[in-house]
Design an enzyme around this catalytic site. Sequence first.
Site, PDB file in Angstrom:
ATOM      1  N   ASP A   2      -4.356 -14.566 -13.083  1.00 49.57           N
ATOM      2  CA  ASP A   2      -2.989 -13.975 -12.928  1.00 49.57           C
ATOM      3  C   ASP A   2      -2.107 -13.640 -12.115  1.00 49.57           C
ATOM      4  O   ASP A   2      -1.436 -12.454 -12.271  1.00 49.57           O
ATOM      5  CB  ASP A   2      -3.173 -12.816 -13.959  1.00 49.57           C
ATOM      6  CG  ASP A   2      -3.779 -11.767 -13.991  1.00 49.57           C
ATOM      7  OD1 ASP A   2      -4.415 -12.024 -12.675  1.00 49.57           O
ATOM      8  OD2 ASP A   2      -4.070 -10.762 -14.750  1.00 49.57           O
ATOM      9  N   GLU A   5      -9.811 -18.929 -15.350  1.00 48.76           N
ATOM     10  CA  GLU A   5      -9.039 -18.533 -16.292  1.00 48.76           C
ATOM     11  C   GLU A   5      -7.420 -18.778 -16.878  1.00 48.76           C
ATOM     12  O   GLU A   5      -7.273 -17.975 -16.609  1.00 48.76           O
ATOM     13  CB  GLU A   5      -9.288 -16.449 -15.745  1.00 48.76           C
ATOM     14  CG  GLU A   5      -9.310 -15.880 -16.759  1.00 48.76           C
ATOM     15  CD  GLU A   5      -9.681 -14.179 -16.017  1.00 48.76           C
ATOM     16  OE1 GLU A   5      -8.747 -13.902 -15.494  1.00 48.76           O
ATOM     17  OE2 GLU A   5     -10.863 -13.220 -16.120  1.00 48.76           O
ATOM     18  N   GLU A  35       1.468 -10.214 -15.078  1.00 49.16           N
ATOM     19  CA  GLU A  35       0.495 -11.052 -15.015  1.00 49.16           C
ATOM     20  C   GLU A  35       0.728 -12.167 -16.529  1.00 49.16           C
ATOM     21  O   GLU A  35       0.356 -13.160 -16.371  1.00 49.16           O
ATOM     22  CB  GLU A  35      -1.025 -10.204 -14.948  1.00 49.16           C
ATOM     23  CG  GLU A  35      -1.567  -9.084 -13.958  1.00 49.16           C
ATOM     24  CD  GLU A  35      -1.007  -7.885 -13.344  1.00 49.16           C
ATOM     25  OE1 GLU A  35       0.481  -7.623 -14.282  1.00 49.16           O
ATOM     26  OE2 GLU A  35      -1.418  -7.909 -12.471  1.00 49.16           O
ATOM     27  N   HIS A  44      -5.188   0.959 -12.239  1.00 49.76           N
ATOM     28  CA  HIS A  44      -4.243   0.348 -11.139  1.00 49.76           C
ATOM     29  C   HIS A  44      -2.894  -0.280 -12.221  1.00 49.76           C
ATOM     30  O   HIS A  44      -2.022  -1.211 -11.478  1.00 49.76           O
ATOM     31  CB  HIS A  44      -4.747  -0.750 -10.951  1.00 49.76           C
ATOM     32  CG  HIS A  44      -5.897  -2.170 -11.314  1.00 49.76           C
ATOM     33  ND1 HIS A  44      -4.737  -2.709 -11.522  1.00 49.76           N
ATOM     34  CD2 HIS A  44      -6.507  -1.946 -11.526  1.00 49.76           C
ATOM     35  CE1 HIS A  44      -5.299  -4.282 -12.348  1.00 49.76           C
ATOM     36  NE2 HIS A  44      -6.415  -3.505 -12.345  1.00 49.76           N
ATOM     37  N   ARG A  71       0.761  -1.819 -12.900  1.00 48.13           N
ATOM     38  CA  ARG A  71       1.381  -2.174 -12.770  1.00 48.13           C
ATOM     39  C   ARG A  71       2.803  -0.946 -13.917  1.00 48.13           C
ATOM     40  O   ARG A  71       3.847  -0.718 -13.839  1.00 48.13           O
ATOM     41  CB  ARG A  71       2.928  -3.087 -12.402  1.00 48.13           C
ATOM     42  CG  ARG A  71       2.639  -3.301 -10.660  1.00 48.13           C
ATOM     43  CD  ARG A  71       3.002  -4.455 -10.758  1.00 48.13           C
ATOM     44  NE  ARG A  71       3.801  -4.345  -8.995  1.00 48.13           N
ATOM     45  CZ  ARG A  71       2.758  -4.958  -8.071  1.00 48.13           C
ATOM     46  NH1 ARG A  71       1.812  -5.502  -8.850  1.00 48.13           N
ATOM     47  NH2 ARG A  71       2.975  -4.402  -7.228  1.00 48.13           N
ATOM     48  N   HIS A 127      -8.332   2.813  -6.457  1.00 43.65           N
ATOM     49  CA  HIS A 127      -7.816   1.517  -6.160  1.00 43.65           C
ATOM     50  C   HIS A 127      -6.399   2.062  -5.481  1.00 43.65           C
ATOM     51  O   HIS A 127      -6.389   3.061  -4.950  1.00 43.65           O
ATOM     52  CB  HIS A 127      -6.583   1.076  -7.459  1.00 43.65           C
ATOM     53  CG  HIS A 127      -5.672  -0.035  -7.378  1.00 43.65           C
ATOM     54  ND1 HIS A 127      -5.424  -0.722  -6.109  1.00 43.65           N
ATOM     55  CD2 HIS A 127      -6.665  -1.118  -7.933  1.00 43.65           C
ATOM     56  CE1 HIS A 127      -5.367  -1.696  -6.617  1.00 43.65           C
ATOM     57  NE2 HIS A 127      -5.726  -2.099  -7.492  1.00 43.65           N
TER      58      HIS A 127
HETATM   59  C1  UD1 Z   1      -3.135  -6.723  -7.916  1.00 44.38           C
HETATM   60  C2  UD1 Z   1      -2.667  -8.077  -9.221  1.00 44.38           C
HETATM   61  C3  UD1 Z   1      -3.267  -8.176 -10.206  1.00 44.38           C
HETATM   62  C4  UD1 Z   1      -4.507  -7.658  -9.917  1.00 44.38           C
HETATM   63  C5  UD1 Z   1      -4.569  -6.209  -8.982  1.00 44.38           C
HETATM   64  C6  UD1 Z   1      -6.321  -6.396  -8.994  1.00 44.38           C
HETATM   65  C7  UD1 Z   1      -0.365  -9.448  -8.877  1.00 44.38           C
HETATM   66  C8  UD1 Z   1       0.921  -9.157  -9.007  1.00 44.38           C
HETATM   67  N1  UD1 Z   1      -1.736  -8.040  -9.183  1.00 44.38           N
HETATM   68  O1  UD1 Z   1      -2.276  -5.707  -8.647  1.00 44.38           O
HETATM   69  O2  UD1 Z   1      -3.211  -8.507 -11.239  1.00 44.38           O
HETATM   70  O3  UD1 Z   1      -5.016  -7.041 -11.523  1.00 44.38           O
HETATM   71  O4  UD1 Z   1      -4.248  -7.015  -8.131  1.00 44.38           O
HETATM   72  O5  UD1 Z   1      -6.484  -5.130  -8.114  1.00 44.38           O
HETATM   73  O6  UD1 Z   1      -1.070  -9.759  -8.097  1.00 44.38           O
HETATM   74  N2  UD1 Z   1      -3.194  -2.225  -1.119  1.00 44.38           N
HETATM   75  C9  UD1 Z   1      -4.196  -1.743  -0.369  1.00 44.38           C
HETATM   76  N3  UD1 Z   1      -5.484  -1.959   0.475  1.00 44.38           N
HETATM   77  C10 UD1 Z   1      -6.335  -2.987  -0.409  1.00 44.38           C
HETATM   78  C11 UD1 Z   1      -5.438  -3.560  -2.225  1.00 44.38           C
HETATM   79  C12 UD1 Z   1      -4.278  -2.803  -2.051  1.00 44.38           C
HETATM   80  O7  UD1 Z   1      -3.984  -1.452   0.568  1.00 44.38           O
HETATM   81  O8  UD1 Z   1      -7.428  -3.507  -0.009  1.00 44.38           O
HETATM   82  C13 UD1 Z   1      -2.747  -1.351  -1.781  1.00 44.38           C
HETATM   83  C14 UD1 Z   1      -0.971  -1.813  -0.830  1.00 44.38           C
HETATM   84  O9  UD1 Z   1      -0.791  -0.499  -0.384  1.00 44.38           O
HETATM   85  C15 UD1 Z   1      -0.457  -2.545  -1.492  1.00 44.38           C
HETATM   86  C16 UD1 Z   1      -0.834  -2.618  -3.202  1.00 44.38           C
HETATM   87  O10 UD1 Z   1      -2.035  -2.136  -2.937  1.00 44.38           O
HETATM   88  O11 UD1 Z   1       1.033  -3.065  -1.521  1.00 44.38           O
HETATM   89  C17 UD1 Z   1      -0.691  -3.099  -4.462  1.00 44.38           C
HETATM   90  O12 UD1 Z   1      -1.026  -4.231  -4.548  1.00 44.38           O
HETATM   91  P1  UD1 Z   1      -0.895  -5.743  -4.818  1.00 44.38           P
HETATM   92  O13 UD1 Z   1      -1.701  -6.829  -4.674  1.00 44.38           O
HETATM   93  O14 UD1 Z   1       0.208  -5.981  -4.606  1.00 44.38           O
HETATM   94  O15 UD1 Z   1      -0.891  -5.180  -6.903  1.00 44.38           O
HETATM   95  P2  UD1 Z   1      -2.115  -4.496  -7.490  1.00 44.38           P
HETATM   96  O16 UD1 Z   1      -1.185  -3.347  -8.013  1.00 44.38           O
HETATM   97  O17 UD1 Z   1      -3.006  -4.730  -6.412  1.00 44.38           O
HETATM   98  N1  UDP Z   2     -14.941  -3.001  -9.308  1.00 46.73           N
HETATM   99  C1  UDP Z   2     -14.809  -2.852  -7.883  1.00 46.73           C
HETATM  100  N2  UDP Z   2     -14.861  -1.524  -6.826  1.00 46.73           N
HETATM  101  C2  UDP Z   2     -14.436  -0.660  -7.739  1.00 46.73           C
HETATM  102  C3  UDP Z   2     -13.593  -0.888  -8.895  1.00 46.73           C
HETATM  103  C4  UDP Z   2     -13.581  -2.103  -9.543  1.00 46.73           C
HETATM  104  O1  UDP Z   2     -15.759  -3.942  -7.185  1.00 46.73           O
HETATM  105  O2  UDP Z   2     -14.239   0.707  -7.813  1.00 46.73           O
HETATM  106  C5  UDP Z   2     -14.795  -4.472  -9.861  1.00 46.73           C
HETATM  107  C6  UDP Z   2     -14.993  -4.639 -10.865  1.00 46.73           C
HETATM  108  O3  UDP Z   2     -15.995  -4.584 -11.630  1.00 46.73           O
HETATM  109  C7  UDP Z   2     -14.081  -5.834 -11.854  1.00 46.73           C
HETATM  110  C8  UDP Z   2     -13.527  -6.492 -10.617  1.00 46.73           C
HETATM  111  O4  UDP Z   2     -13.368  -5.422  -9.220  1.00 46.73           O
HETATM  112  O5  UDP Z   2     -14.607  -7.164 -11.640  1.00 46.73           O
HETATM  113  C9  UDP Z   2     -11.683  -5.986 -11.427  1.00 46.73           C
HETATM  114  O6  UDP Z   2     -10.955  -5.395 -10.220  1.00 46.73           O
HETATM  115  P1  UDP Z   2      -9.486  -4.925 -11.046  1.00 46.73           P
HETATM  116  O7  UDP Z   2      -9.507  -3.601 -11.953  1.00 46.73           O
HETATM  117  O8  UDP Z   2      -8.414  -4.188  -9.805  1.00 46.73           O
HETATM  118  O9  UDP Z   2      -8.219  -6.244 -11.627  1.00 46.73           O
HETATM  119  P2  UDP Z   2      -8.031  -6.861 -13.166  1.00 46.73           P
HETATM  120  O10 UDP Z   2      -9.673  -7.049 -13.199  1.00 46.73           O
HETATM  121  O11 UDP Z   2      -6.927  -5.562 -13.400  1.00 46.73           O
HETATM  122  O12 UDP Z   2      -7.744  -8.097 -12.041  1.00 46.73           O
END
Ligand code: UD1
Ligand code: UDP
Length: 380
Positions: free
Chosen positions: A95, A117, A131, A212, A214, A244
């Site tokens: 998603d 999925e 999502e 995490h 939004r 996160h």
């Molecule tokens: C994204 C996904 C969400 C998923 C989540 C899992 C979208 C719209 N959302 O949300 O579906 O559930 O990831 O975690 O695709 N950042 C870092 N390092 C990282 C990761 C993130 O610095 O390794 C920071 C950056 O500033 C980035 C921000 O997090 O701009 C947001 O990341 P983004 O992928 O846009 O959204 P998530 O809230 O992580």
């Molecule tokens: N996870 C991880 N390290 C962490 C927190 C979560 O490896 O510190 C794993 C968790 O077991 C799961 C996945 O990350 O498999 C979930 O990621 P997240 O919650 O970011 O995204 P979502 O599942 O909501 O899309």
Amino acid sequence: MKILTIFGTRPEAIKMAPVITALQREPSIENVVCVTGQHRQMLDQVMDLFGLQADYDLDVMVPNQTLNGLFAKILEQSSQMLEEVKPDCVLVHGDTSTASACALAAFHQGIQVGHVEAGLRTGDIRSPFPEEMNRRMVDGVSQWMFAPTETSRQNLLKENLHGSVHVTGNTVIDALSMTCERLTAGGALASITEKRFSWLDPSRKLLLVTGHRRESFGEGFRQICAAIDQLASREDLQIVYPVHMNPQVRGIVHQTLSARSNIHLIDPLGYLDFVWFMQRADIILTDSGGVQEEAPHLGKPVLVMRDVTERPEAVLAGTVQLVGTDPKKIHGAVSRLLDDQEYCASFSRAINPYGDGLASSRIARVLSGQPVQEFIPASS
Ligand code: UD1
Ligand code: UDP
């Protein structure tokens, strides 16, 4: 058949790792791997753990990326790559912006899409945001929809879409089983991990937290933090919260919760360490999709800080409870699980509505044109 597997975030990488292994075993499939790098650090942690190598890395992440900026960047860059690779099928997961932008880029170029999925729905396009909309968009252009459960298949059938639906189970259970096996094999890795986290207090119960989403930014996160802060006044509890990388999350969590000695705010854990923590936890408090699927498999009670979920199976089975972001509700639900052993035990039956560890091989068989026995959960 030439398949281009594309993913970019932590959960996608975890859930696509076993699919890549299964595709590599099929002689009729050539698999090319692309990462968008949507999550730079959290993605790389998973690539290292599963020994995954990307053939293409679009490296799109910037701090505080906007949804439109990210989507446009991925759409443009994946489009150029598709022209170079010329795959027969693009395989995406779940998603995310990566999944929806890459699926759309493939659709525009007349390339078939497979969606791992598929079919999860809350019925509310604003939650989870964005999502739910991303999922609908990807399913709309998919030729193959790999639905993890019968419920998700039924969601897809109602929408009268163009592709075929296959119930495979969720590949997260494949990844989780592989990781649990690594932790138990010989016991060495588990004891090394235990030593690294020797600051845990064996006399206190462990609440593991992740968050995490939004749609909870702002007031929702303020409420979540207030509930965690209040819970930390219990002497018998320690709280571990791997925070996160999103700055919108890190800011408020660190500002509000860093002063308490029994709250451990740590950086995101590598998947192996996180699985170890889930095994060790007494209760898990989360808004994560993947954790909602993993924890029931491990027999752990899960409280989900959302008002609706696209994963109703474990809620119906009684091992997951929705608590929203109301601090009173979160505090009440955690306290009841801590104080009422019988109630807690009723949550802790290990059930498996999401998979049997064979989802990835089913997906690879479908894509290579072989017959497949669909996933049926053990309790059905
Ligand atoms: C994204 C996904 C969400 C998923 C989540 C899992 C979208 C719209 N959302 O949300 O579906 O559930 O990831 O975690 O695709 N950042 C870092 N390092 C990282 C990761 C993130 O610095 O390794 C920071 C950056 O500033 C980035 C921000 O997090 O701009 C947001 O990341 P983004 O992928 O846009 O959204 P998530 O809230 O992580
Ligand atoms: N996870 C991880 N390290 C962490 C927190 C979560 O490896 O510190 C794993 C968790 O077991 C799961 C996945 O990350 O498999 C979930 O990621 P997240 O919650 O970011 O995204 P979502 O599942 O909501 O899309």
